[in-house]
Design a protein around this motif. Structure first.
Motif, PDB file in Angstrom:
ATOM      1  N   ILE A  68     -38.265  34.475 -11.526  1.00 58.43           N
ATOM      2  CA  ILE A  68     -37.669  33.432 -12.354  1.00 58.43           C
ATOM      3  C   ILE A  68     -38.002  33.743 -13.809  1.00 58.43           C
ATOM      4  CG2 ILE A  68     -37.715  31.662 -10.562  1.00 58.43           C
ATOM      5  CD1 ILE A  68     -40.189  30.451 -11.845  1.00 58.43           C
ATOM      6  N   MET A  69     -37.258  33.139 -14.703  1.00 58.52           N
ATOM      7  CA  MET A  69     -37.460  33.395 -16.132  1.00 58.52           C
ATOM      8  C   MET A  69     -38.776  32.813 -16.610  1.00 58.52           C
ATOM      9  SD  MET A  69     -36.314  34.701 -18.900  1.00 58.52           S
ATOM     10  CE  MET A  69     -36.028  34.602 -20.648  1.00 58.52           C
ATOM     11  N   GLY A  70     -39.064  31.559 -16.227  1.00 57.48           N
ATOM     12  CA  GLY A  70     -40.263  30.942 -16.772  1.00 57.48           C
ATOM     13  C   GLY A  70     -40.693  29.702 -16.017  1.00 57.48           C
ATOM     14  N   SER A  71     -41.749  29.087 -16.538  1.00 59.59           N
ATOM     15  CA  SER A  71     -42.304  27.878 -15.945  1.00 59.59           C
ATOM     16  C   SER A  71     -42.943  27.051 -17.040  1.00 59.59           C
ATOM     17  CB  SER A  71     -43.355  28.234 -14.889  1.00 59.59           C
ATOM     18  OG  SER A  71     -43.949  27.068 -14.341  1.00 59.59           O
ATOM     19  N   TRP A  72     -42.956  25.719 -16.834  1.00 63.92           N
ATOM     20  CA  TRP A  72     -43.793  24.871 -17.675  1.00 63.92           C
ATOM     21  C   TRP A  72     -44.971  24.467 -16.815  1.00 63.92           C
ATOM     22  CZ3 TRP A  72     -39.273  23.666 -15.426  1.00 63.92           C
ATOM     23  CH2 TRP A  72     -39.072  22.438 -14.812  1.00 63.92           C
ATOM     24  N   ILE A  73     -46.184  24.812 -17.278  1.00 63.92           N
ATOM     25  CA  ILE A  73     -47.343  24.844 -16.401  1.00 63.92           C
ATOM     26  C   ILE A  73     -48.600  24.483 -17.173  1.00 63.92           C
ATOM     27  CG2 ILE A  73     -47.726  27.304 -16.847  1.00 63.92           C
ATOM     28  CD1 ILE A  73     -48.457  27.667 -13.926  1.00 63.92           C
ATOM     29  N   GLY A  74     -49.539  23.807 -16.531  1.00 67.74           N
ATOM     30  CA  GLY A  74     -50.826  23.553 -17.151  1.00 67.74           C
ATOM     31  C   GLY A  74     -51.493  24.861 -17.513  1.00 67.74           C
ATOM     32  N   ILE A  75     -52.005  24.940 -18.719  1.00 68.11           N
ATOM     33  CA  ILE A  75     -52.467  26.225 -19.250  1.00 68.11           C
ATOM     34  C   ILE A  75     -53.633  26.804 -18.445  1.00 68.11           C
ATOM     35  CG2 ILE A  75     -54.154  25.348 -20.925  1.00 68.11           C
ATOM     36  CD1 ILE A  75     -52.880  27.321 -22.945  1.00 68.11           C
ATOM     37  N   SER A  76     -54.377  25.940 -17.758  1.00 70.11           N
ATOM     38  CA  SER A  76     -55.524  26.425 -16.988  1.00 70.11           C
ATOM     39  C   SER A  76     -55.118  27.386 -15.884  1.00 70.11           C
ATOM     40  CB  SER A  76     -56.290  25.250 -16.394  1.00 70.11           C
ATOM     41  OG  SER A  76     -56.956  24.525 -17.400  1.00 70.11           O
ATOM     42  N   TYR A  77     -53.902  27.261 -15.371  1.00 65.80           N
ATOM     43  CA  TYR A  77     -53.469  28.158 -14.304  1.00 65.80           C
ATOM     44  C   TYR A  77     -53.299  29.593 -14.785  1.00 65.80           C
ATOM     45  CZ  TYR A  77     -52.820  24.312 -11.063  1.00 65.80           C
ATOM     46  OH  TYR A  77     -53.046  23.248 -10.224  1.00 65.80           O
ATOM     47  N   CYS A 108     -35.171  36.220  -3.644  1.00 66.19           N
ATOM     48  CA  CYS A 108     -35.603  37.505  -3.123  1.00 66.19           C
ATOM     49  C   CYS A 108     -34.897  38.665  -3.817  1.00 66.19           C
ATOM     50  CB  CYS A 108     -35.366  37.559  -1.611  1.00 66.19           C
ATOM     51  SG  CYS A 108     -36.441  36.429  -0.697  1.00 66.19           S
ATOM     52  N   THR A 109     -34.032  38.365  -4.784  1.00 63.37           N
ATOM     53  CA  THR A 109     -33.403  39.393  -5.600  1.00 63.37           C
ATOM     54  C   THR A 109     -33.570  39.009  -7.044  1.00 63.37           C
ATOM     55  OG1 THR A 109     -31.294  38.247  -5.466  1.00 63.37           O
ATOM     56  CG2 THR A 109     -31.698  39.965  -3.826  1.00 63.37           C
ATOM     57  N   PRO A 110     -33.492  39.952  -7.961  1.00 68.39           N
ATOM     58  CA  PRO A 110     -33.669  39.616  -9.378  1.00 68.39           C
ATOM     59  C   PRO A 110     -32.667  38.568  -9.820  1.00 68.39           C
ATOM     60  CG  PRO A 110     -33.727  41.993  -9.036  1.00 68.39           C
ATOM     61  CD  PRO A 110     -33.285  41.398  -7.734  1.00 68.39           C
ATOM     62  N   LEU A 111     -33.186  37.499 -10.431  1.00 67.67           N
ATOM     63  CA  LEU A 111     -32.339  36.383 -10.813  1.00 67.67           C
ATOM     64  C   LEU A 111     -31.615  36.627 -12.133  1.00 67.67           C
ATOM     65  CD1 LEU A 111     -34.650  33.397  -9.913  1.00 67.67           C
ATOM     66  CD2 LEU A 111     -32.612  34.137  -8.701  1.00 67.67           C
ATOM     67  N   LEU A 112     -32.119  37.547 -12.911  1.00 71.79           N
ATOM     68  CA  LEU A 112     -31.583  37.679 -14.251  1.00 71.79           C
ATOM     69  C   LEU A 112     -30.842  39.000 -14.446  1.00 71.79           C
ATOM     70  CD1 LEU A 112     -34.443  36.123 -16.330  1.00 71.79           C
ATOM     71  CD2 LEU A 112     -32.299  35.093 -15.626  1.00 71.79           C
ATOM     72  N   ALA A 113     -30.128  39.391 -13.399  1.00 74.21           N
ATOM     73  CA  ALA A 113     -29.294  40.567 -13.579  1.00 74.21           C
ATOM     74  C   ALA A 113     -28.324  40.319 -14.733  1.00 74.21           C
ATOM     75  CB  ALA A 113     -28.530  40.850 -12.284  1.00 74.21           C
ATOM     76  N   GLN A 114     -27.906  39.055 -14.858  1.00 73.18           N
ATOM     77  CA  GLN A 114     -27.179  38.639 -16.040  1.00 73.18           C
ATOM     78  C   GLN A 114     -28.046  37.632 -16.769  1.00 73.18           C
ATOM     79  OE1 GLN A 114     -23.345  37.178 -14.895  1.00 73.18           O
ATOM     80  NE2 GLN A 114     -22.659  39.147 -14.103  1.00 73.18           N
ATOM     81  N   ALA A 115     -28.177  37.785 -18.062  1.00 67.67           N
ATOM     82  CA  ALA A 115     -29.151  37.000 -18.821  1.00 67.67           C
ATOM     83  C   ALA A 115     -28.643  35.625 -19.203  1.00 67.67           C
ATOM     84  CB  ALA A 115     -29.562  37.763 -20.079  1.00 67.67           C
ATOM     85  N   ASP A 116     -27.470  35.218 -18.634  1.00 68.08           N
ATOM     86  CA  ASP A 116     -26.919  33.941 -19.067  1.00 68.08           C
ATOM     87  C   ASP A 116     -27.465  32.752 -18.284  1.00 68.08           C
ATOM     88  OD1 ASP A 116     -23.645  34.115 -17.400  1.00 68.08           O
ATOM     89  OD2 ASP A 116     -25.674  34.537 -16.698  1.00 68.08           O
TER      90      ASP A 116
END
Length: 331
Positions: free
Chosen positions: A86-95, A20-28
């Motif tokens: 979140i930074m990213g996801s690995w996801i079926g391209i159709s989504y 519920c808060t930005p996860l990447l306040a620090q990019a590490d």
């Protein structure tokens, strides 16, 4: 930042993880959510990515992974990436096809003959064009893994002719070209998130579904399905997609390390997925599914019945892109 989650379980999980808060306040600390099972080759590849990233950066960058729908289904993961939760996801391209309709050019029915053709397509000019469209929508494609050729399973009967598809209620991904293709061959397609499929099959809400052998195996769909075919109607990719602003917020060196670690993971997954494809089918047969190959005659009938979908796609996303895919595939 506030986010709307779709279940109390997801809300509790989000609070526990600080979503519920930005996860990447620090990019590490880069967080990636996925809906694939932990033992699927894509999830294992992401583990390699995380290890490589930490090693290359001497711990400056770390990737925290949440596979197997820990952060919700595919649609929820995509929303979380889009919002920057979140930074990213690995996801079926159709989504992603509803956000970037041009991705449906990769969904031409019965157009792919081999995974080598599929990789050449996505690693070439067509992939570059689609990456530009993703960037316009706020995403960065970090790499494309294999999801594979998709095959139909069902509980009604073996599929031996085009008539056997008639009125079968088949679950598909939320991709309009996929849905239109199954309507064209006489089936009754239903768009549904993968997290709901097992229960819907178990309860008889659906007659069947379609997925690569590896997904049918790792999701244990053989427990609620009797008949397996080798329709191979679409070839499908897994895209590792990240929030564009978060990626651009990294330093040049960090982005280079990110891409280097991902390139190695993608190459490993493609090789591994190819080796595991036949094994997954054999495992499904050993578990009791009845396998019926699709004849060349039936496959040609299915191809002919679905060609109107290609013309509709030309009108929807532009003939130039569709024809470029057809040209490169020799389809």
């Amino acid at each position: 930042m506030s986010m709307i989650f779709r279940s109390p379980l997801m809300t509790a999980g989000a609070l526990a993880l600080g979503l519920c808060t930005p996860l990447l306040a620090q990019a590490d600390n880069l967080r990636f959510g996925g809906n694939f099972a932990t033992d699927h080759s894509s999830s294992r590849a992401m583990e390699r990515f995380a290890e490589n990233l930490a090693e290359q950066s001497d711990g400056e960058l770390t990737a925290q992974l949440f596979p197997n729908m820990q952060l919700g289904g595919a649609g929820e993961n995509l929303d979380q990436v889009s919002s920057g939760a979140i930074m990213g996801s690995w996801i079926g391209i159709s989504y992603l096809s509803r956000t970037v309709p041009e991705l449906e050019a990769l969904s031409l029915p019965f157009a792919f003959d081999s995974r080598e053709d599929a990789f050449a397509l996505i690693d070439g000019e067509v992939g570059d064009l689609l990456n530009e469209k993703l960037a316009e929508a706020g995403f960065v494609a970090l790499g494309y893994m294999e999801l594979g050729f998709r095959h139909v399973t069902n509980n009604a009967h073996p599929l031996t002719s085009i008539d056997d598809f008639s009125e079968l209620k088949i679950r598909l991904q939320p991709n309009q070209t996929h849905l239109d293709t199954f309507r064209a061959i006489g089936a009754n397609p239903v768009s549904m998130d993968i997290k709901e499929v097992y229960g819907a099959l178990q309860q008889g809400v659906l007659d069947g579904q379609e997925n690569p052998y590896s997904i049918i195996e790792t999701k244990r769909l053989d427990e609620v399905q009797s008949y397996l075919s080798d329709t191979g109607h679409f070839y499908d990719y897994i895209v590792v997609v990240a929030n564009r602003d978060k990626v651009e917020g990294l330093s040049d060196d960090q982005r280079e390390m990110l891409m280097s670690a991902m390139d190695e993971a993608v190459a490993w997954q493609r090789e591994t997925a190819a080796a595991e494809d036949d094994q997954a089918r054999e495992t499904l047969i050993e578990r009791g599914m009845q396998f019926t190959p699709i004849s060349d005659e039936t496959r040609e009938q299915l191809r002919e019945a679905s060609q109107g979908v290609v013309d509709e796609l030309r009108d929807k996303i532009g003939a130039e892109l569709v024809d470029k895919v057809i040209e490169e595939l020799g389809a």
